[in-house]
Every structure is written in C-alpha cells, then in structure tokens.
Motif scaffolding. Structure first.
Motif, PDB file in Angstrom:
ATOM      1  N   ALA A   1       0.810  -1.222   0.000  1.00 57.53           N
ATOM      2  CA  ALA A   1       0.000   0.000   0.000  1.00 57.53           C
ATOM      3  C   ALA A   1       0.836   1.263   0.000  1.00 57.53           C
ATOM      4  N   ASN A   2       2.089   1.208   0.460  1.00 60.05           N
ATOM      5  CA  ASN A   2       2.944   2.392   0.543  1.00 60.05           C
ATOM      6  C   ASN A   2       3.909   2.516  -0.629  1.00 60.05           C
ATOM      7  N   LEU A   3       3.740   1.664  -1.625  1.00 63.88           N
ATOM      8  CA  LEU A   3       4.651   1.679  -2.772  1.00 63.88           C
ATOM      9  C   LEU A   3       4.536   3.002  -3.520  1.00 63.88           C
ATOM     10  N   ARG A   4       5.693   3.618  -3.789  1.00 62.17           N
ATOM     11  CA  ARG A   4       5.718   4.904  -4.491  1.00 62.17           C
ATOM     12  C   ARG A   4       6.446   4.851  -5.827  1.00 62.17           C
ATOM     13  N   SER A   5       7.306   3.878  -6.002  1.00 61.85           N
ATOM     14  CA  SER A   5       8.080   3.803  -7.245  1.00 61.85           C
ATOM     15  C   SER A   5       8.278   2.347  -7.645  1.00 61.85           C
ATOM     16  N   VAL A   6       8.037   2.071  -8.947  1.00 62.51           N
ATOM     17  CA  VAL A   6       8.248   0.735  -9.502  1.00 62.51           C
ATOM     18  C   VAL A   6       9.124   0.866 -10.743  1.00 62.51           C
ATOM     19  N   ASP A   7      10.181   0.070 -10.782  1.00 60.33           N
ATOM     20  CA  ASP A   7      11.094   0.069 -11.928  1.00 60.33           C
ATOM     21  C   ASP A   7      11.202  -1.361 -12.455  1.00 60.33           C
ATOM     22  N   ILE A   8      10.663  -1.574 -13.665  1.00 60.42           N
ATOM     23  CA  ILE A   8      10.779  -2.875 -14.322  1.00 60.42           C
ATOM     24  C   ILE A   8      11.407  -2.626 -15.686  1.00 60.42           C
TER      25      ILE A   8
END
Length: 597
Positions: free
Chosen positions: A293-300
């Motif tokens: 729920a606190n995820l702010r950045s995703v790098d794939i």
C-alpha cells in the motif's frame, strides 16, 4: 632507563624539526599548507612520501604504484582522510595505522590485499568509513573489525569472500551500511547478522546463492535498503523477507525470477521503492504488487521477455508516484486501464520498448508531470495525433517516427494532421460507418419484404399464438367433439340432414344464396356419411341379417380388415370437412339457428 627514554624523545623531536625544515611537495603533487591537503594522483609514486607536512589532514595517493604501508604513516598523526586506492598494496602490517587516531575515512579499495586480521586496524578508534572493495580477500575471520567501534560504513564488495565467521562483525554495533556484493558466498551469511542490529543498508547481490531461505535476514530488524542485484535468484521462499518490518527499498534486478514474487513481497507492507527488472517473466499479472500500500516507485526495466502489462496490476498501490518500464525489447502491449485509478501518479517512463502506438485511454495523461516515450518504434499515423498535441503542450522529449517510410526519423512534434494522413483516416472511418449503415438498411428492407410476402402465414401464426379468444374457441370445439361418440355424431348429423331437407327453401328473411350453398354441401356430406354407415352395417354385422342367422362373410378376412380401415379414414375425412364447414363459414353465410337444431 630514564636517560635512554629522554634520548629517544630528543632524537624524535630533532628528526621532526628536520622534517619540517626540509618538508617539500613531491614532483607533480599538489600540497596546500593552508588547507593541509596533499593530492598526488597518477604521479608514479612507489612509496608513501616521508617529506610532507606532518600536520596534513587529507592525503590522496590514488592511482600510483605503492606496494606497502610502512612506518612513514607514523609522522602524520593529524590525518582525517586517507585514500590509497588503485595502487599495488599486497599486505598491511599489524598496527600499520596505529598513529591515526583521528582518521575518519580510509580508502584501500582496488588494491591486491589478500588477507587482514583483527590487529590490522588497531588504533583507528575514530574511523567511520572503511573501503576494501576490489581486493583479493577470501575469508573474514573471528572479530576481524573489533577495533573499529565507531565504524558506520564497511565496503567488502568485489572480493573473493566465500566464508564469513559468525563472529566476524562482532563489535560493529554502529554499522549502518554493509556491502558484500560481488563475492563467492554460497548462502546468505545469516549467523553473522546477529551483531548488526543497527544495519540500515546492505548490498549482497552478485554471489553464488540462487535461493533465499526463510528468515535469511533474521537479526536485521532495522534494515531499510536491501539490494540483491545479480544474485541469480531462482526461488524466494515464502518467509524470506520475514522480520524486515521497516524495509523501504528493495532491488531484485538482474535475477532469474519467472514471475513477480507477490506472496513474498506482501510481507513488506512499508516498502516504497521496488526495482525488479532484468528478470525472466513474460507478463505482469493483475494484483502483482498486492499488499504494498505504501509503494511509491516501480522500476521494471531490461526484462528481455516481457511483452504485456495487464489491467489491475496496481490495484493496491494508490500511492504510486513513478512507473518506469524501460528497455523491454518485446514490450508492446499495455491493456487499457492498466494505469487508471492511480491518483498520485506523476512520472511515466516508457522509453526504449516495442510500442508502435499508445492508447489515449491507457492512463490519465493530463495529470502527469514527466512523460518519456522516446526510442519506441512509433508508427506516425492519425491515431497518434492526440499524442503529438500532448507532447507539445508538455514540452517533453521528442518522439521520432519509425514509420511509415516517408516519415521515418522525423519528429512527431513537427508533423501536422495532413502528414499523419488524417483525411484518409477519417474517410476510411466514414466508409466503414457507411457500409455498416447500408448493411443495416438492406437487412431491414429484406425483412419487411419477407414479412409482406408471407403476411397471410404470419397473420395466421400470430392469430393462433396470441389471440386468446380464437384459442378458446378452438379448445371449446375440441371439447365439443370429444363429447359425442361416433354413433351419436352420425345420428345427430342424420337429424340435421333430415331437418334441412324438410325446411322451406326460403325461411322468413333468412335463406340466401350462401345458405343454399351451405345446405348443398351439407346434404352431400350427409349422403356420403349415410352410405358409409350402410357399408359399415354390411361388413361389421353380417350375423344380424336374415333374422339373426349367422352368415359366412363373402370376403376374406384380410379384405374385410382393409375395408374397415378404409371406412374409418373416409369417416374421419367427412367429420373434418363437416367441422370446417361449421366453424369457418363463408363470409356471406349465416349460422343455423339453434332452434332449428
């Protein structure tokens, strides 16, 4: 004894005075007596200079050919920063830095040091940063860093470490950053972590383990950053991240994972940054990041086999601010709505993928602050006109066309609607709409023609199906027919026929031409019926003739049976004909009054 000690101190003092008097800066070095900084980079020094100002605080000797730390360091007790990186150091003598009680940073990285022990760093009571990256260390023995009680950052990366003693880190109670990446560890050194209760960041990728076992990071309750880049991970156990209750950043880049480890990641409910590119998954499934729920950045980025991003993958990630899907050479599809419902999303980076176009419904483009769609093989046609207008308004990076051939290499920002063949596009759309409309009209016309052609059958079907009154009448007629037996039906018909014959041809104002026609048909039907009744009497009751004496039938039994069947068929036809005459009278005919029956 006293005299000897005094003599030593006097000799040392005299030597120090001589050194100060004779202090000079080596050739090609920079020596500043005001800032007390000596900078000797790439000057081919073989040994540590002994003629420097003994009050220096910063000494930089990087990229030289120094092979040993000798007694020269004993003259520089005021040093706070020492960099002897990228030299040829093979060994460090015990207590080699004993005089550097004020030293805070020591950089010995990228040398050829193969062994150290728990006496190597004696005297470095103020040291907070120790860099041993890029050496030949193979083993970390018991209490190796016990003398470094104030150490906060330890870099042991790019060595050959295959064994870490469970007590190797004993005494490092203030250690905050530990680098163990790019070594030969075959398992996570979990037993050694019990002395690192204050560790906040650890890099442990590029080793020889392929699995993260349950509770493998036990003892690291304050770990905030965990980097497992290039660890060749194939499997992550369900409780591998158990206990990492404050982890904020996790890097799983460059492994061999075939799917997002959703169940394992759900333990990290305070995770804010996740990098998980360069793995072997082909699709990002719905709810891939469930529980974060606190995820702010995703790098794939750099996932060579990734081809599709499905709708619903960010259902639980409403705080997401940055999405980076870059350098995925097969990624060409993002399902509509995959990025919808993210109120805090501000940065979208989709560069260097395989997209030939982008859907306007893929995301709420107007709410983004950063958009990077460069290095995609965009086909510049009218369907991307909206994208061109968006990029111009945002003044973002230019998108170059990969096709069609006349537009290849041109910037989308500078193309007009005519260049994008919008007139042809809209003409094609109109043609499609016209074709659909024409087909619809033709279908309706054919349906109406068929309805008119078979209107009588259609009317009869509707009448039979939906007209309750007609249905009731038919049902009443059926009940009326069932009321009488065949014999009663014949007698009733005979009575009607008899009454019809004796009725005057013109009853008072009732008889008409249609009436006569009706009587004529009725008379003919009754005569036929009486003839069949007589035949039935002949063939069925021969024993009643000639005063009740039984006579032999003059026909064969089979012939008798055929005659009976023929009689019944003709009787049924006559009954049906009479029923039709009674229930469906001609338009000008009128029914027989009940009183006459």
């Amino acid at each position: 004894m006293f005299k000897t000690t005094t003599a030593v101190w006097v000799a040392t003092a005299v030597m120090a005075v001589v050194v100060v008097i004779n202090a000079h800066c080596p050739s090609n070095c920079s020596c500043d007596d005001d800032t007390l900084v000596v900078y000797c980079k790439e000057v081919n020094l073989d040994v540590i200079p002994i003629t420097l100002n003994p009050s220096i605080q910063r000494l930089v000797l990087m990229h030289n050919r120094i092979k040993i730390v000798d007694a020269s360091f004993q003259f520089y007790g005021a040093l706070q920063y020492v960099d002897i990186s990228h030299n040829h150091l093979v060994n460090i003598p015990n207590k080699g830095f004993e005089a550097q009680e004020k030293l805070i940073e020591l950089h010995l990285n990228h040398n050829k040091i193969s062994s150290i022990n728990n006496k190597t760093f004696i005297g470095l009571v103020s040291l907070t940063i120790l860099n041993l990256r890029g050496n030949y260390l193979e083993d970390l023995p018991d209490r190796l860093f016990a003398a470094l009680t104030k150490l906060e950052e330890l870099d042991l990366g790019e060595n050959r470490i295959s064994r870490i003693d469970p007590a190797a880190f004993q005494g490092l109670n203030k250690l905050r950053v530990l680098y163990l990446d790019d070594n030969q560890l075959r398992a996570v050194p979990t037993p050694a972590f019990k002395f690192l209760g204050n560790l906040a960041e650890m890099r442990i990728g590029l080793n020889a383990f392929t699995t993260l076992d349950n509770d493998c990071f036990s003892g690291l309750g304050r770990l905030s950053v965990l980097d497992l880049t290039g660890a060749a991970l194939i499997n992550i156990s369900s409780n591998a991240f158990k206990g990492l209750t404050v982890l904020r950043r996790l890097v799983l880049t460059d492994n061999r994972l075939t799917a997002i480890p959703t169940r394992q990641l759900s333990e990290l409910n305070r995770l804010e940054e996740l990098s998980i590119g360069q793995n072997d998954f082909t699709a990002i499934e719905p709810n891939a990041f469930k529980g974060l729920a606190n995820l702010r950045s995703v790098d794939i980025s750099g996932a060579a086999q990734l081809s599709i991003i499905k709708t619903g993958l960010f259902t639980d990630n409403l705080n997401l601010e940055t999405i980076n899907f870059s350098s995925n050479k097969q990624l060409s599809t993002v399902e509509n709505g995959a990025f919808i419902g993210l109120p805090n999303l501000r940065n979208l980076i989709m560069r260097n993928n395989a997209f030939t176009s982008f859907s306007e419904s893929m995301i709420t483009w107007q709410e983004l602050q950063q958009i990077d769609l460069t290095e995609n093989p965009i086909i510049c046609e009218c369907s991307v006109l909206w994208l061109k207008e968006l990029l111009i308004r945002r003044n973002t990076s230019q998108v170059l066309c990969a096709g069609p051939a006349p537009l290849k290499g041109k910037s989308l920002n500078y193309l007009g609607s005519d260049d994008l063949s919008c007139a042809k596009f809209y003409t094609k759309q109109q043609a499609i709409v016209g074709a659909v409309f024409g087909c619809t009209v033709a279908f309706i016309a054919v349906a109406m023609l068929l309805a008119y052609r078979f209107r009588k059958r259609l009317h009869h079907s509707l009448k039979k199906t939906f007209w309750s009154k007609e249905t009731a009448v038919n049902r009443k007629d059926l009940e009326y027919q069932k009321t009488f037996s065949d014999e009663e039906y014949i007698v009733r018909n005979s009575t009607i026929h008899h009454n019809t014959q004796h009725r005057p041809p013109f009853a008072s104002g009732v008889s008409t031409t249609g009436d006569r026609r009706h009587h004529r048909h009725l008379h003919h039907g009754l005569q036929s019926h009486q003839h069949l009744q007589a035949n039935q009497h002949i063939y069925q009751t021969p024993h009643q003739l000639h005063g009740g004496h039984t006579l032999q039938p003059y026909h064969h039994h089979n012939h008798h049976q055929q005659q009976q069947n023929l009689y019944h068929q003709q009787l049924q036809q006559q009954q049906q004909f009479y029923h039709q005459q009674n229930t469906l009278p001609h338009r000008n005919d009128k029914p027989i009054p009940v009183t006459e029956l």
